[in-house]
Design a protein around this motif. Structure first.
Motif, PDB file in Angstrom:
ATOM      1  N   SER A   1       6.098  -5.160  -5.688  1.00  0.00           N
ATOM      2  CA  SER A   1       7.323  -5.961  -5.563  1.00  0.00           C
ATOM      3  C   SER A   1       7.847  -6.500  -6.880  1.00  0.00           C
ATOM      4  O   SER A   1       8.793  -7.285  -6.877  1.00  0.00           O
ATOM      5  CB  SER A   1       7.064  -7.155  -4.626  1.00  0.00           C
TER       6      SER A   1
ATOM      7  N   GLY B   1       8.450  -4.434  -9.913  1.00  0.00           N
ATOM      8  CA  GLY B   1       9.283  -3.502 -10.650  1.00  0.00           C
ATOM      9  C   GLY B   1       8.894  -3.421 -12.111  1.00  0.00           C
ATOM     10  O   GLY B   1       7.756  -3.743 -12.496  1.00  0.00           O
TER      11      GLY B   1
ATOM     12  N   TRP C   1       7.390   0.354  -2.249  1.00  0.00           N
ATOM     13  CA  TRP C   1       8.115  -0.466  -3.212  1.00  0.00           C
ATOM     14  C   TRP C   1       9.092  -1.341  -2.454  1.00  0.00           C
ATOM     15  O   TRP C   1      10.016  -0.850  -1.815  1.00  0.00           O
ATOM     16  CB  TRP C   1       8.833   0.438  -4.208  1.00  0.00           C
ATOM     17  N   PHE C   2       8.905  -2.689  -2.513  1.00  0.00           N
ATOM     18  CA  PHE C   2       9.735  -3.560  -1.682  1.00  0.00           C
ATOM     19  C   PHE C   2      10.431  -4.666  -2.471  1.00  0.00           C
ATOM     20  O   PHE C   2      10.982  -5.604  -1.887  1.00  0.00           O
ATOM     21  CB  PHE C   2       8.916  -4.151  -0.530  1.00  0.00           C
TER      22      PHE C   2
ATOM     23  N   GLN D   1      11.870  -6.162  -6.758  1.00  0.00           N
ATOM     24  CA  GLN D   1      11.929  -6.041  -8.218  1.00  0.00           C
ATOM     25  C   GLN D   1      12.043  -7.454  -8.789  1.00  0.00           C
ATOM     26  O   GLN D   1      13.026  -7.817  -9.427  1.00  0.00           O
ATOM     27  CB  GLN D   1      13.123  -5.176  -8.641  1.00  0.00           C
TER      28      GLN D   1
ATOM     29  N   GLN E   1       7.392   5.185  -1.198  1.00  0.00           N
ATOM     30  CA  GLN E   1       8.347   4.833  -0.161  1.00  0.00           C
ATOM     31  C   GLN E   1       9.065   3.537  -0.521  1.00  0.00           C
ATOM     32  O   GLN E   1       8.428   2.538  -0.875  1.00  0.00           O
ATOM     33  CB  GLN E   1       7.647   4.677   1.188  1.00  0.00           C
ATOM     34  N   HIS E   2      10.392   3.559  -0.451  1.00  0.00           N
ATOM     35  CA  HIS E   2      11.166   2.327  -0.639  1.00  0.00           C
ATOM     36  C   HIS E   2      11.260   1.597   0.698  1.00  0.00           C
ATOM     37  O   HIS E   2      11.410   2.221   1.747  1.00  0.00           O
ATOM     38  CB  HIS E   2      12.572   2.651  -1.152  1.00  0.00           C
TER      39      HIS E   2
ATOM     40  N   HIS F   1      12.981  -1.945   2.717  1.00  0.00           N
ATOM     41  CA  HIS F   1      13.801  -3.148   2.794  1.00  0.00           C
ATOM     42  C   HIS F   1      13.714  -3.669   4.211  1.00  0.00           C
ATOM     43  O   HIS F   1      13.834  -2.897   5.170  1.00  0.00           O
ATOM     44  CB  HIS F   1      15.259  -2.851   2.419  1.00  0.00           C
TER      45      HIS F   1
END
Length: 306
Positions: free
Chosen positions: A197, A199, A218-219, A221, A244-245, A247
């Motif tokens: 988280s 970045g 990845w959740f 930045q 994997q992104h 949100h």
């Protein structure tokens, strides 16, 4: 009524203003707000606020007008809610599909700390899959989301390593059962799952610690530093890793809020609230949240007027 509106000023990002009481749409209830919790992402949006944007997504309070379509809780019900905006005010119109009723054992301050961070944690862990017996790395672990992820993941049987910026910020994750380090380089992999988280350079470094066939989600930045990858470095890293992104957003939020409320009521989830203050102190609290002087969540109470 009174509401807080953006000023565009870094030192005092919101100010009180008179506003008409909101008129609910058909599927919305009118909530008299007792407490709200800002999120760090909202502090960034306040730097260059969009026209007509009214901040406030995490609220708790009382239903004072039921939805016209008959959905949702009745008059006088204590609720937690997640409106799209407008929650930093005396009243807010909230879709009933994004409300959950509170038991007497959970106060408004606890409840207000749940919606965005708690929903993010629940949905993030569903994305990660079963964690029992798996090695998990979590960056940015001392924020509101990080505390919930830590407690839920450890409770689900994960062997969690949490990355926090300082020893002080790592105290609570350690109490919750995490192994704490203060930089990604110090994390002892390989990990089955990495939840990233911050970045910047941390993402690529965290990726190098995933086991072959593992997953990085990845959740966020939080560093506000863009991520870049060197493809040839990826070739030297673990094979077949999934990136994997994630949100969290997507209504309805009510069912997940009900889950969070149930976990708190069962003493299985504990909101980490480092500051509770009157909403007259919102501007100062937002600055402290933005520059990371607050661990976990901050909650503002509307009961004491400015």
């Amino acid at each position: 009524m009174q509401r807080l509106i953006p000023t565009g000023e870094a030192a005092r990002p919101v100010a009180f203003a008179d506003a008409p009481q909101p008129v609910p749409d058909t599927g919305e209830a009118l909530i008299k707000i007792e407490a709200f919790a800002p999120n760090r992402g909202e502090t960034f949006l306040l730097e260059h606020p969009r026209p007509e944007w009214l901040p406030g997504k995490d609220i708790a309070g009382l239903v004072v007008q039921v939805a016209a379509d008959g959905s949702g809780p009745g008059i006088g019900a204590r609720v937690v809610g997640h409106p799209a905006q407008g929650g930093w005010a005396e009243y807010a119109a909230v879709p009933t599909h994004s409300l959950a009723v509170l038991p007497d054992s959970i106060d408004s301050a606890q409840a207000a700390a749940l919606p965005l961070a708690g929903n993010t944690a629940l949905r993030l862990l569903r994305t990660a899959g079963s964690l029992a017996g798996r090695r998990v790395l979590l960056t940015g672990a001392s924020g509101g989301v990080g505390h919930y992820v830590t407690e839920l993941a450890v409770g689900a049987g994960a062997e969690l390593t949490a990355v926090t910026a300082t020893p002080v910020r790592g105290e609570r994750p350690a109490e919750l059962g995490a192994r704490v380090v203060h930089e990604v380089a110090a994390a002892q992999g390989p990990f089955d799952v990495v939840l990233e988280s911050t970045g910047g350079p941390d993402l690529a470094l965290a990726l190098s610690k995933v086991r072959p066939g593992g997953m990085l989600v990845w959740f966020g930045q939080a560093s506000r530093t863009p991520v870049s990858f060197d493809f040839f470095q990826l070739l030297d890293g673990p094979e077949r890793v999934t990136i994997q992104h994630f949100h969290y957003a997507g209504a309805p939020y009510g069912p997940d809020l009900e889950t969070l409320v149930s976990l708190v009521a069962q003493d299985r989830l504990h909101p980490e609230i480092s500051r509770i203050a009157d909403w007259a102190q919102t501007a100062e609290t937002l600055v402290d949240l933005r520059v990371r002087r607050i661990r976990g969540k901050a909650v503002l109470l509307t009961g004491g007027a400015r």
